[in-house]
Motif scaffolding. Sequence first.
Motif, short mmCIF file in Angstrom:
data_model
loop_
_atom_site.label_atom_id
_atom_site.label_comp_id
_atom_site.label_asym_id
_atom_site.label_seq_id
_atom_site.Cartn_x
_atom_site.Cartn_y
_atom_site.Cartn_z
N PRO A 168 8.72 8.15 0.80
CA PRO A 168 8.71 7.11 1.69
C PRO A 168 8.78 7.98 3.02
O PRO A 168 8.37 6.57 3.85
CB PRO A 168 9.89 6.93 1.35
N SER A 169 8.89 8.79 3.72
CA SER A 169 9.09 9.41 5.06
C SER A 169 7.47 9.68 4.88
O SER A 169 7.20 8.86 6.26
CB SER A 169 9.88 10.91 5.24
N GLU A 170 6.92 10.42 4.50
CA GLU A 170 5.74 10.45 4.90
C GLU A 170 4.86 8.97 5.09
O GLU A 170 3.58 8.98 5.82
CB GLU A 170 5.36 11.10 3.69
N ALA A 171 5.06 8.30 4.15
CA ALA A 171 4.48 7.66 4.01
C ALA A 171 4.49 6.22 5.30
O ALA A 171 3.37 5.97 5.43
CB ALA A 171 4.65 6.45 2.92
N LEU A 172 5.73 6.63 5.44
CA LEU A 172 6.15 5.87 7.39
C LEU A 172 5.64 6.27 8.41
O LEU A 172 4.38 5.65 8.67
CB LEU A 172 7.49 5.86 7.30
N ALA A 221 0.77 -1.02 -0.22
CA ALA A 221 -0.04 0.26 -0.07
C ALA A 221 0.81 1.28 -0.13
O ALA A 221 0.15 2.34 -0.57
CB ALA A 221 -0.80 -0.39 1.15
N ILE A 222 2.15 1.32 0.87
CA ILE A 222 2.48 2.03 0.90
C ILE A 222 3.87 2.50 -0.69
O ILE A 222 3.52 3.47 -1.22
CB ILE A 222 4.05 1.85 1.77
N SER A 223 3.82 1.70 -1.22
CA SER A 223 4.63 1.52 -2.64
C SER A 223 3.54 2.55 -3.29
O SER A 223 3.77 3.27 -4.32
CB SER A 223 5.20 0.24 -3.13
N VAL A 224 1.80 1.85 -3.52
CA VAL A 224 1.51 1.95 -4.35
C VAL A 224 0.97 3.76 -3.82
O VAL A 224 0.86 4.56 -4.72
CB VAL A 224 -0.01 1.41 -4.23
N ALA A 225 0.56 3.70 -3.01
CA ALA A 225 0.97 5.18 -2.27
C ALA A 225 1.66 6.73 -2.75
O ALA A 225 1.34 7.37 -3.51
CB ALA A 225 0.30 5.58 -0.56
N ILE A 273 11.28 0.58 0.97
CA ILE A 273 9.84 -0.10 0.66
C ILE A 273 9.37 0.54 -0.61
O ILE A 273 8.49 -0.94 -0.91
CB ILE A 273 9.30 0.63 2.09
N PRO A 274 8.54 1.65 -0.73
CA PRO A 274 7.91 1.86 -1.69
C PRO A 274 8.62 1.54 -2.78
O PRO A 274 8.10 1.32 -4.66
CB PRO A 274 7.77 3.31 -2.12
N TYR A 275 10.25 1.54 -2.90
CA TYR A 275 11.00 1.29 -4.48
C TYR A 275 10.61 0.09 -5.02
O TYR A 275 10.54 -0.11 -6.61
CB TYR A 275 11.91 1.55 -4.22
N ARG A 276 10.86 -0.62 -4.47
CA ARG A 276 10.41 -3.00 -4.94
C ARG A 276 9.17 -3.12 -4.48
O ARG A 276 8.81 -3.60 -3.53
CB ARG A 276 11.39 -3.33 -3.91
N PRO A 277 8.42 -2.22 -5.46
CA PRO A 277 6.80 -3.58 -5.28
C PRO A 277 6.91 -4.90 -5.44
O PRO A 277 7.28 -5.34 -5.83
CB PRO A 277 5.89 -2.42 -6.04
N GLY A 278 5.72 -5.80 -4.42
CA GLY A 278 5.87 -7.42 -3.96
C GLY A 278 7.18 -7.76 -3.80
O GLY A 278 6.58 -8.56 -3.10
N HIS A 279 8.04 -6.44 -3.18
CA HIS A 279 8.68 -7.20 -2.58
C HIS A 279 8.53 -6.93 -1.04
O HIS A 279 8.02 -6.03 -0.76
CB HIS A 279 10.56 -7.08 -2.53
#
Length: 404
Positions: free
Chosen positions: A341-345, A329-333, A384-390
């Motif tokens: 990435p910092s905001e998403a965390l 969800a973070i990756s899609v966001a 975290i968002p850089y590698r979707p699916g991982h």
Amino acid sequence: MFASSLVTPTGVAPRRGSDLAPTVVRDAALVWRDGVIVYAGPATDLPAGIEAEATDELRVHGAVVPGFVDCHTHLPFFGWRADEFEARLAGRTYRDLQGGGGGILRSARLLAGADDDHVLDFCVPLAEEMLANGTTAVELKTGYGLSVEGELRQARLARRLAAEIPQTSVVTLLSCHAVPQGYERKGWVEAVCTEILPVAAGEGLVDAVDIYVEDIAFGLDDLVRLAEAASAAELPLRCHADQLGSSGAAEAAVRLGARSADHLNHVSADGVTALCAAEATGAVLLPVSTLFLRADPPSARDLIDGGAAVSIATDFNPGTSPCQSLPEAISVAASLYKLTPSEALTASTINPAWVLGLDDRIGSLEPGKRADFVVLDADDVAMIPYRPGHNPVREVWLAGRRVA
């Protein structure tokens, strides 16, 4: 525990605007006693009284972050609806499927047709997979019972599920999810307010009340009625708002002091303004359902830059977001909503903990809070968002105990 980095939001929740950025500590130490954090900061600043408790035997390579908090899911449910996904790919709309007896109504039939043990056998592995992806606290909802007894049964199932999984769990009454067959809309709202909610509150089955405000579900007058009943039961209000169209639900949620307005794909400019000025109401974004329905994304940057209390959740459900991974969800966001990435965390830790009323206990790595944390397989949270699916989660700890 010693870590190459510790990344956590700090200070009073919820975090807003530029304060969404978490604190980053390099060469960090995290110390807990009886499952509660007593120190989180630079290893060089360890107080002498607890220095011996930070043992070299617990040294990790990778960022240590708070456990993820998923503040919007539709567990417990039973069964999947992959054929509806295929139907939408072929041109059917969510409204089409719901109107034809699919969608929420279909999940209600599936739940009704399964006994309690089968439902729990289905849901516990899903919660375990959430844990493996770093979710250490989760919201559970009703909304697939769609009868007086069915909703109370689902609330009891949610409490049973909460008792069987290690995550911190809260239960939300979403009886105003769809109008059951045999009811008119207003009649069902009255049944929820006068029959279901008093029993659910009296038995301690639920921690909050929610409603789906949409042209295929419930209206603003229903939101007001439910708010009155929730207040009488001393339970916080939440609201599915402006997902399929602009309804004014976000503004109404703020006026009524709701804890959150969720989805917000079609939130109006007035709704954005209201959420940015709101002290009590957070904006919960559900990016995977946006992707899955190929919907327009909400004005996420306007919400963040204007100071709204923004959270990210999975919306995990069998129809419009069959995703139980907050890293996904973070990756899609990040890609659809342009969150950093910092905001998403922060939007997936302390802010959703605040939405659930748990921010005094979890959501950040600070003294006095429970030692719920995740060890990532990289030092940079941008991975975290850089590698979707991982799955970026190497270890999961609950109350200072490694559980995954």
